[in-house]
Design an enzyme around this catalytic site. Structure first.
Site, PDB file in Angstrom:
ATOM      1  N   THR B  15       0.828  -1.213   0.000  1.00  0.00           N
ATOM      2  CA  THR B  15       0.000   0.000   0.000  1.00  0.00           C
ATOM      3  C   THR B  15       0.858   1.257   0.000  1.00  0.00           C
ATOM      4  OG1 THR B  15      -1.295  -1.301   1.561  1.00  0.00           O
ATOM      5  CG2 THR B  15      -2.064   0.917   1.091  1.00  0.00           C
ATOM      6  N   ALA B  45      11.675  -3.063  -5.957  1.00  0.00           N
ATOM      7  CA  ALA B  45      11.930  -4.466  -5.623  1.00  0.00           C
ATOM      8  C   ALA B  45      10.690  -5.086  -4.981  1.00  0.00           C
ATOM      9  CB  ALA B  45      13.117  -4.566  -4.660  1.00  0.00           C
ATOM     10  N   LYS B 105       9.740   0.658  11.482  1.00  0.00           N
ATOM     11  CA  LYS B 105       9.926   0.896  12.931  1.00  0.00           C
ATOM     12  C   LYS B 105      10.559  -0.305  13.612  1.00  0.00           C
ATOM     13  CE  LYS B 105       5.249   0.175  12.484  1.00  0.00           C
ATOM     14  NZ  LYS B 105       4.870   0.982  11.372  1.00  0.00           N
ATOM     15  N   VAL B 132       7.228   6.440  12.666  1.00  0.00           N
ATOM     16  CA  VAL B 132       6.453   6.764  13.874  1.00  0.00           C
ATOM     17  C   VAL B 132       5.286   7.667  13.512  1.00  0.00           C
ATOM     18  CG1 VAL B 132       6.510   7.728  16.199  1.00  0.00           C
ATOM     19  CG2 VAL B 132       8.562   6.666  15.257  1.00  0.00           C
ATOM     20  N   GLY B 187     -10.275  -3.222   7.720  1.00  0.00           N
ATOM     21  CA  GLY B 187      -8.887  -3.044   7.307  1.00  0.00           C
ATOM     22  C   GLY B 187      -8.041  -2.246   8.292  1.00  0.00           C
ATOM     23  N   GLU B 190      -4.880  -6.136  11.115  1.00  0.00           N
ATOM     24  CA  GLU B 190      -4.458  -7.203  10.220  1.00  0.00           C
ATOM     25  C   GLU B 190      -5.041  -8.536  10.658  1.00  0.00           C
ATOM     26  OE1 GLU B 190      -0.351  -7.011   9.128  1.00  0.00           O
ATOM     27  OE2 GLU B 190      -0.227  -4.947   9.855  1.00  0.00           O
ATOM     28  N   ASP B 201       4.009  -2.886  18.363  1.00  0.00           N
ATOM     29  CA  ASP B 201       4.157  -1.805  17.391  1.00  0.00           C
ATOM     30  C   ASP B 201       4.364  -0.471  18.112  1.00  0.00           C
ATOM     31  OD1 ASP B 201       3.537  -0.649  14.532  1.00  0.00           O
ATOM     32  OD2 ASP B 201       2.225   0.440  15.905  1.00  0.00           O
ATOM     33  N   LYS B 205       7.761   2.158  18.322  1.00  0.00           N
ATOM     34  CA  LYS B 205       7.682   3.597  18.045  1.00  0.00           C
ATOM     35  C   LYS B 205       8.177   4.425  19.231  1.00  0.00           C
ATOM     36  CE  LYS B 205       3.882   3.003  14.760  1.00  0.00           C
ATOM     37  NZ  LYS B 205       2.428   2.824  14.676  1.00  0.00           N
ATOM     38  N   GLY B 306      -1.825   4.152   6.913  1.00  0.00           N
ATOM     39  CA  GLY B 306      -2.474   4.284   5.610  1.00  0.00           C
ATOM     40  C   GLY B 306      -1.451   4.595   4.537  1.00  0.00           C
TER      41      GLY B 306
END
Lengths: 433, 433
Positions: B15, B45, B105, B132, B187, B190, B201, B205, B306
């Site tokens: 995304t 890649a 991160k 972050v 969405g 996950e 996560d 950060k 996003g």
């Protein structure tokens, strides 16, 4: 380890200058570690060396010879304010190869291009985070963080004095004069509050932000400005009843007109819905909302004035400029490649709210609606206020769709001539989002 | 005018990668004007070139040979996520003299020092704004804007998934499982939501922000973390009744202990008063509050995830890195001179709230208060909840002054053994300001 030293000159030693001197001293070790050079304060230019000062200011560093001081510095911190002698001193500093950090919004908004060119000519830096919204890092944000995005709108509450006054009027129900007197007693407003309450301070700041956001030269003379002197306790109370607040808003936006893309910049009292992120900005705080193409909406919030917050922004720039001297790099230069046209009054449209005192008789609404229609100003909503009207009268609140100021003024004039309309109580711009 | 061109390689085309490719193409003219160099995309890649992709992605640019691509680039944008092969590719890129922009991160929080050293060794840049809080420019803020100030505390709502879930639980009264399922359907979470809901996560950060704010190496392994799996609808509702909200908060603060100054970093569900600036952060938005010595309190707010918002942050860094290539300058290097000790669990104190279901009999409060006193944990307030308890029972809400986690755990255990205490319903940390 031997360290490089950079000679720092401070011009002006008021509230901000004193705090800059304090931070340079108290944070010396940290500043050296962060910038890669020892920052040696070589002098502080003042008008009168005999004035009593904070003990942090070493009297031996004071001088009235600002021009001489500037020639002995690698970094010049300009905190005098006003156009002259600040302009000449900054130009001299840049011409002599010093980098300049300034908090002087009036100077930048009037003579920015000249300063940028002088900096570019010598390959030195011109930083000015403290010129807009004090410690709130919106200059670096717009200038650097969103350099890969497309800013569509900047909305700011960037003048603490007017925000404090409007906040007092809202929370305590007092009138403008009383709120201003309070602000002056508390040091939030100056003895001569003209620059703040008439919107000129906000106009300088939004001119600077608009230049950065739209990569186009925008001067303070390009910014139509309306201050808050005429805002009444009644206006504020009516806004509250309608779930809005009145803020002095600085706006810069990209607009597409028949002639293509242009930018519109302005400062005026504005009705904001209470749920708007800027509606909650309290007291002397500042906040800036950016609407960008990719990142969406962002907000920056913090203290927009005061010695220590402004000094924080100045020192952040001093470290950046010092790092560049050490590494041989350069801060951002002027970015004016886009050269978007500035849209004039007729091309700029906003929503308006009109509060009308009318005779409580049949047909009045039809007459009003007809008059708006005749002037091609379309109405979004009409509400009758539940309180505040005299016997036999009613207060109607009309919110328009986007209209130009000229169209709106003509409409308001025609509406005022309708026999059943007693008075136009207020005409205020509205930003719904 | 002939322009310098810089070869840009993008690693990863999910995304964010797709949006980066789109912006590089659609904003090409602007990016050139702003960076002083034409940014030429030389390859993307991917793991599998045959996957169908957005038409903005030119199939001719796709390659599975990431290592080969990296050797042909001046700027490498790493968007693969995870540790390997991202780590090796970033190190190879830096070793080959390319500047790197990454949104990774996990990689930075685990291997930051190694990456910084590789960048420094070759005099190239390592930028990571997007790692972050997505588009919220808090990395640049902490790293550059407050380089002349002293950050005392960083408080962040930096994980959109958990904020969305807690927000759903608060506004709709649903339980954790239902809110998680909704977040997955939309969405915002996950299929394997572990990294988000267990706080890893957010821990990565805050490790990154703490490193920058305190000029000290902080790794994700230094961050004690508690996720939101155990937060119940009842906890959320009780918070609401008490004019608080529960947020997953990432905290990094400077604390002075008997042994001198140190820093405490942690992630946990936290009760915040509804008037707290972070209490209003809705849905998948992110916000970070900084408390600094000179600038006071600041807040940054915006979209934390996003494709487009993250791509905005990436491109801002790409422009900065490109400008440095053109001007011969350098972005900020690792700053770890302060080397403050990381405080362990026993040295770190926070306020706690305990909700206790007790028998509604005389003497229960005295027994509870006595137990807190025995463990040297002092009580700030005790309130009896007005609803929610079974017949003959009551719910007491105890808020403590600052206590260590160990002291609190021992207290809670002892309180649970008081005969008139039926259950410890919840133990939650509190940040009142």
């Amino acid at each position: 380890m031997s360290e490089r030293a950079l000679r720092v000159a401070v011009l002006g030693c008021g509230t901000v200058g004193t705090e800059v001197v304090r931070l340079l001293r108290e944070q010396a070790t940290d500043l050296t570690a962060r910038s890669g050079a020892r920052l040696e304060l070589v002098g502080i230019a003042v008008r009168d060396t005999s004035v009593p000062r904070d003990p942090v200011v070493d009297p031996a560093l004071l001088t009235t010879d600002a021009a001489g001081l500037v020639r002995r510095a690698d970094l010049v911190v300009e905190l005098m304010g006003g156009i002259e002698p600040a302009r000449t001193l900054v130009l001299d500093a840049l011409a002599a190869g010093a980098s300049v950090v300034t908090a002087n919004k009036a100077l930048l908004a009037a003579h920015g291009p000249e300063l940028y060119e002088a900096a570019e000519g010598r390959g030195v830096d011109l930083y000015f985070e403290a010129a807009v919204a004090g410690a709130v890092p919106v200059v670096r944000g717009v200038r650097e963080s969103f350099a890969g995005d497309r800013v569509n709108r900047v909305l700011g509450v960037v003048n603490g004095t007017t925000n404090y006054i409007l906040d007092e009027m809202t929370s305590r129900g007092v009138g403008f004069d009383e709120a201003l007197a309070d602000a002056q007693a508390l040091g939030y407003a100056e003895a001569d509050p003209t620059a703040d309450i008439d919107g000129h301070d906000a106009a300088a700041k939004i001119a600077i932000l608009a230049s950065l956001a739209f990569h186009t030269r925008v001067s303070i003379d390009d910014v139509p400005v309306e201050g808050i002197r005429h805002v009444t306790a009644d206006d504020v109370e009516a806004a509250r009843r309608g779930h809005h607040v009145i803020k002095l808003l600085a706006v810069a936006e990209r607009r597409t007109t028949a002639g293509g893309e242009g930018i519109a910049v302005r400062v005026h009292p504005t009705l904001l819905p209470t749920a708007h992120p800027l509606a909650a900005v309290r007291g002397a705080y500042n906040a800036v909302v950016l609407d960008t193409e990719a990142a969406g909406r962002l907000m920056f919030y913090g203290q927009g004035a005061g010695g220590a917050p402004t000094a924080s922004a100045v020192l952040g720039d001093v470290v950046a400029a010092a790092r560049n001297r050490v590494s041989g790099g350069r801060g951002p230069a002027e970015s004016r490649y886009a050269q978007l046209p500035l849209l004039g009054g007729d091309q700029v449209t906003t929503q308006f709210q009109l509060r009308l005192e009318v005779a409580d008789v049949p047909g009045v609404l039809a007459a009003i609606a007809g008059t708006f229609g005749d002037h091609d100003v379309s109405i979004q909503t009409v509400t009758q206020e539940q309180t505040g009207a005299a016997d036999g009268a009613a207060v109607l609140v009309v919110v328009t769709h986007r209209a130009s100021e000229a169209a709106l003024a003509a409409t308001a004039e025609a509406v005022a001539r309708i026999p059943s309309v007693k008075r136009v109580l207020a005409v205020t711009r509205v930003e719904e989002d």
